[in-house]
Design a protein around this motif. Structure first.
Motif, PDB file in Angstrom:
ATOM      1  N   ASP A  70       0.827  -1.212   0.000  1.00  0.00           N
ATOM      2  CA  ASP A  70       0.000   0.000   0.000  1.00  0.00           C
ATOM      3  C   ASP A  70       0.856   1.255   0.000  1.00  0.00           C
ATOM      4  N   ARG A  71       1.971   1.212   0.698  1.00  0.00           N
ATOM      5  CA  ARG A  71       2.814   2.402   0.876  1.00  0.00           C
ATOM      6  C   ARG A  71       3.793   2.617  -0.271  1.00  0.00           C
ATOM      7  N   ARG A  72       4.450   1.542  -0.719  1.00  0.00           N
ATOM      8  CA  ARG A  72       5.517   1.667  -1.716  1.00  0.00           C
ATOM      9  C   ARG A  72       5.292   0.853  -2.985  1.00  0.00           C
ATOM     10  N   GLY A  73       4.270  -0.013  -2.982  1.00  0.00           N
ATOM     11  CA  GLY A  73       4.079  -0.888  -4.121  1.00  0.00           C
ATOM     12  C   GLY A  73       5.035  -2.066  -4.073  1.00  0.00           C
ATOM     13  N   GLU A  74       5.112  -2.796  -5.171  1.00  0.00           N
ATOM     14  CA  GLU A  74       6.018  -3.932  -5.238  1.00  0.00           C
ATOM     15  C   GLU A  74       7.465  -3.473  -5.150  1.00  0.00           C
ATOM     16  N   GLY A  75       8.331  -4.342  -4.643  1.00  0.00           N
ATOM     17  CA  GLY A  75       9.742  -3.981  -4.584  1.00  0.00           C
ATOM     18  C   GLY A  75      10.496  -4.748  -3.522  1.00  0.00           C
ATOM     19  N   GLY A  76      11.741  -4.314  -3.297  1.00  0.00           N
ATOM     20  CA  GLY A  76      12.569  -4.926  -2.269  1.00  0.00           C
ATOM     21  C   GLY A  76      11.953  -4.723  -0.899  1.00  0.00           C
ATOM     22  N   TYR A  77      11.905  -5.793  -0.115  1.00  0.00           N
ATOM     23  CA  TYR A  77      11.190  -5.770   1.156  1.00  0.00           C
ATOM     24  C   TYR A  77      12.073  -6.107   2.350  1.00  0.00           C
ATOM     25  N   MET A  78      12.986  -7.051   2.146  1.00  0.00           N
ATOM     26  CA  MET A  78      13.731  -7.572   3.286  1.00  0.00           C
ATOM     27  C   MET A  78      15.096  -8.072   2.820  1.00  0.00           C
ATOM     28  N   LEU A  79      16.053  -8.009   3.724  1.00  0.00           N
ATOM     29  CA  LEU A  79      17.402  -8.487   3.470  1.00  0.00           C
ATOM     30  C   LEU A  79      17.793  -9.445   4.594  1.00  0.00           C
ATOM     31  N   ILE A  80      18.246 -10.643   4.232  1.00  0.00           N
ATOM     32  CA  ILE A  80      18.686 -11.613   5.225  1.00  0.00           C
ATOM     33  C   ILE A  80      20.198 -11.763   5.109  1.00  0.00           C
ATOM     34  N   LEU A  81      20.885 -11.454   6.192  1.00  0.00           N
ATOM     35  CA  LEU A  81      22.336 -11.527   6.246  1.00  0.00           C
ATOM     36  C   LEU A  81      22.756 -12.732   7.074  1.00  0.00           C
ATOM     37  N   GLN A  82      23.758 -13.434   6.590  1.00  0.00           N
ATOM     38  CA  GLN A  82      24.309 -14.561   7.335  1.00  0.00           C
ATOM     39  C   GLN A  82      25.505 -14.105   8.146  1.00  0.00           C
ATOM     40  N   THR A  83      25.548 -14.520   9.400  1.00  0.00           N
ATOM     41  CA  THR A  83      26.667 -14.200  10.282  1.00  0.00           C
ATOM     42  C   THR A  83      27.392 -15.478  10.695  1.00  0.00           C
TER      43      THR A  83
END
Length: 249
Positions: A70-83
């Motif tokens: 609703d706010r930004r439309g489709e697109g990048g949402y989340m980033l998962i980083l491995q530690t």
């Protein structure tokens, strides 16, 4: 050490977007994780080298993914980083007062989702799989493809902000990254085999706006994008609400 292990797009039509992604990147069949139902979403997770590209879509009202659409439309949402040291990462974010919105400890992985208001721009998850080469979120049967497709990888993630330097500073604090080692500018942060870039926002909003992917056949990806009338100039395409720069794997 932190490295990009999984990137996440939010889309409106999961089936259509999954078919488009498969055609563009020539990746195998995705894993459908039943565990994401607790977030009110459905998903498709595609192996990409030893990293992953996930598409999510809300299946009920009142979800974070739905609010993002609703706010930004489709697109990048989340980033998962491995530690390589989950306890170190958790101690640092707690000392900074960063809240988590979800945490999970399982025999083969430990994970925490950082509150987006406390880091800015996106939901960031920090995960430690055991062993390091495994990845529960990719499903029980994933494997690295042979040849050039096995060398494909997510090289970079770009975030936009009205004040990219300030956002880069906050991310460097929360993630324990040394800005003095940035490769391109003060608004870039190095990761293991990757990087984060921060750019001015044209709309005044903040969020993930782009990715850089190393692909097995750049010409084929560009041809597939043009056949589907996707935008982009040179070695870049506009797809799934993001600007995606391509390089050879």
């Amino acid at each position: 050490m932190l490295r990009i292990r999984q990137i996440v797009f939010v889309v409106r039509d999961l089936a259509a977007s999954s078919a488009r992604l498969s055609a563009l990147l020539e990746v195998g069949a995705p894993y459908r994780d039943p565990g994401v139902a607790e977030f009110g979403i459905d998903n498709a997770v595609f192996a990409f080298g030893d990293q992953f590209v996930e598409l999510i879509s809300p299946v009920r009202a009142g979800t974070a993914a739905g609010r993002h659409l609703d706010r930004r439309g489709e697109g990048g949402y989340m980033l998962i980083l491995q530690t390589d040291d989950f306890d170190r990462e958790r101690a640092r974010v707690r000392a900074l007062g960063v809240r988590t919105v979800w945490e999970k400890e399982l025999p083969d992985i430990r994970a925490m989702h950082l509150h987006p208001k406390d880091i800015g721009g996106a939901i960031v998850s920090i995960d430690q799989p055991v062993p390091a080469g495994s990845w529960r979120w990719g499903g029980p049967a994933w494997k690295v493809a042979g040849g050039a497709r096995g060398r494909q990888r997510v090289v970079g993630v770009t975030l936009e902000s009205p004040d990219p330097s300030a956002m880069a500073m906050r991310w460097s604090q929360v993630l324990g990254l040394d800005r003095a080692r940035a490769e391109e500018s003060e608004a870039a942060l190095p990761l293991h085999q990757g990087r984060l870039d921060f750019v001015p926002s044209r709309s005044g909003a903040e969020g993930i706006c782009g990715f850089e992917l190393a692909v097995a056949d750049r010409a084929a990806v560009l041809d597939a994008a043009r056949a589907r009338h996707l935008g982009g100039v040179g070695d870049a395409i506009d797809a799934f609400g993001a600007h995606i720069v391509l390089q050879a794997a």
